[in-house]
Scaffold this motif. Structure first.
Motif, mmCIF file in Angstrom:
data_model
loop_
_atom_site.group_PDB
_atom_site.id
_atom_site.type_symbol
_atom_site.label_atom_id
_atom_site.label_comp_id
_atom_site.label_asym_id
_atom_site.label_seq_id
_atom_site.Cartn_x
_atom_site.Cartn_y
_atom_site.Cartn_z
ATOM 1 N N ALA A 64 0.843 -1.199 0.000
ATOM 2 C CA ALA A 64 0.000 0.000 0.000
ATOM 3 C C ALA A 64 0.877 1.248 0.000
ATOM 4 C CB ALA A 64 -0.900 -0.006 1.241
ATOM 5 N N PRO A 65 0.421 2.322 -0.659
ATOM 6 C CA PRO A 65 1.223 3.560 -0.709
ATOM 7 C C PRO A 65 1.669 4.059 0.659
ATOM 8 C CG PRO A 65 -0.610 3.697 -2.238
ATOM 9 C CD PRO A 65 -0.806 2.417 -1.462
ATOM 10 N N LYS A 66 0.800 3.928 1.669
ATOM 11 C CA LYS A 66 1.150 4.424 3.001
ATOM 12 C C LYS A 66 2.248 3.586 3.664
ATOM 13 C CE LYS A 66 -2.632 1.867 5.292
ATOM 14 N NZ LYS A 66 -1.755 0.969 6.087
ATOM 15 N N ASP A 67 2.423 2.333 3.185
ATOM 16 C CA ASP A 67 3.430 1.451 3.764
ATOM 17 C C ASP A 67 4.743 1.458 2.987
ATOM 18 O OD1 ASP A 67 1.603 0.619 5.701
ATOM 19 O OD2 ASP A 67 0.790 -0.928 4.380
ATOM 20 N N TYR A 68 4.794 2.203 1.885
ATOM 21 C CA TYR A 68 5.993 2.184 1.046
ATOM 22 C C TYR A 68 7.110 2.988 1.705
ATOM 23 C CZ TYR A 68 8.345 1.318 -3.372
ATOM 24 O OH TYR A 68 9.197 0.857 -4.339
ATOM 25 N N ASP A 69 8.296 2.414 1.724
ATOM 26 C CA ASP A 69 9.453 3.050 2.357
ATOM 27 C C ASP A 69 10.148 3.961 1.343
ATOM 28 O OD1 ASP A 69 11.652 3.809 3.757
ATOM 29 O OD2 ASP A 69 12.239 1.794 4.394
ATOM 30 N N LEU A 70 9.819 5.251 1.376
ATOM 31 C CA LEU A 70 10.392 6.198 0.421
ATOM 32 C C LEU A 70 11.866 6.482 0.693
ATOM 33 C CD1 LEU A 70 7.551 8.810 -0.138
ATOM 34 C CD2 LEU A 70 8.458 7.171 -1.771
ATOM 35 N N ASP A 71 12.310 6.271 1.931
ATOM 36 C CA ASP A 71 13.718 6.472 2.237
ATOM 37 C C ASP A 71 14.581 5.385 1.608
ATOM 38 O OD1 ASP A 71 13.264 8.749 3.741
ATOM 39 O OD2 ASP A 71 12.860 7.579 5.562
#
Length: 325
Positions: A265-272
């Motif tokens: 899910a987008p909210k769980d994606y690790d952008l770092d």
């Protein structure tokens, strides 16, 4: 008279030259588009495009020079370049400088480069000369296959441990050259069968030996390493066998990631951790098939390599499916 002088300069197949110049024009447009916002923010509007055009001009000049060199000089220089390539590939295997976990670079006289690039050119020259010298009325002599295998096998094996993608591309180039050079089909068929079996074996060993969790942890840790820590790690020699097998962890992680269908899910994606991949996916998904049009990319402001490594994502975002094709 003008057309005649141009023909003398730009020798060879005119269609190939037209395709080449068309791709150069496209690259200039896309590099400028992908870098314009970052250039504007930094106040240096023309730096990326001037650099790109300079590289193109130098490349075209070198192409014209090479086209005007007679073939006999290539025959003279090929053994020298081939010998240098093999020595440098052994050197990089033993004492190469590590970048992102792969020891592909060496420094000479203050210049850093990848010996695999020199090896590719030398191998293509050598195979072309073998196929040319051993042509008969019915195709290439059967002995040509043996000579090509010994030569290309040695160079590809030296590159394989540190740069799998380059080794695979060189292997494909060798097979295509033998096909064009009319090597007997039964020899090519056996080679392709062997390559398939070898690929299955190598993939099995990578999946068996590699530790994908370790590769992911190392990738995350690298983002927080200090220069002193990096230098200390580079001083630690894993040994000859370790140098060959240490990429197995990375290969396994990439294979598993490529075939993974797990939804995140987008909210769980690790952008770092996966910022580049995330923004590249956003660029592709937001193209709406037809694209946003040249100069209208949004993700170029978030992709640090938007006008180099990740430019294809920007091309899709602006040009849609047509641009991708």
């Amino acid at each position: 008279m003008k057309n005649k002088s141009l023909s003398n300069i730009f020798k060879g197949d005119k269609v190939i030259w037209m395709v080449f110049f068309f791709l150069c024009i496209i690259s200039i447009i896309e590099v400028y588009s992908a870098s314009s916002s970052l250039s504007y923010t930094g106040g240096n509007y023309w730096s990326p495009i001037i650099y790109h055009c300079s590289i193109l001009v130098v490349g075209i000049a070198l192409m014209v020079v090479v086209l005007n060199i007679k073939c006999r000089y290539f025959k003279l220089i090929t053994p020298i370049v081939l010998g240098m390539s093999i020595l440098m590939l052994i050197w990089v295997l033993v004492a190469g400088q590590s970048t992102n976990g792969a020891s592909r670079w060496i420094s000479f006289a203050g210049i850093q480069f990848q010996p695999s690039e020199l090896g590719k050119g030398a191998l293509v020259l050598a195979i072309a000369q073998i196929l040319s010298a051993m042509q008969t009325e019915h195709g290439a002599d059967r002995k040509a296959f043996k000579y090509i295998m010994w030569l290309s096998g040695g160079i590809i094996l030296l590159i394989l441990g540190e740069n799998l993608s380059t080794a695979m591309l060189i292997g494909l180039t060798v097979v295509l050259m033998m096909f064009v050079g009319r090597v007997p089909f039964n020899q090519l068929g056996r080679l392709i069968g062997f390559i398939v079996l070898l690929g299955v074996f190598v993939l099995s060993m990578v999946m068996l030996v590699g530790d994908d969790k370790k590769a992911e942890d190392e990738l995350s840790a690298k983002q927080n390493l200090t220069e002193q820590t990096v230098a200390a790690q580079q001083e630690e020699s894993p040994g000859f066998i370790g140098k060959i097998l240490h990429r197995a962890d990375t290969w396994k992680a990439r294979v598993k990631k490529f075939f993974s269908n797990e939804y995140v899910a987008p909210k769980d994606y690790d952008l770092d951790k996966d910022a580049q991949v995330a923004h590249a996916n956003i660029a592709i998904a937001s193209s709406d098939v037809v694209g946003k049009g040249p100069g209208n990319s949004n993700e170029r402001d978030f992709l640090s390599q938007a006008f180099s490594d990740f430019i294809y994502a920007i091309i899709i975002e602006e040009g849609g499916i047509e641009g991708a094709i």
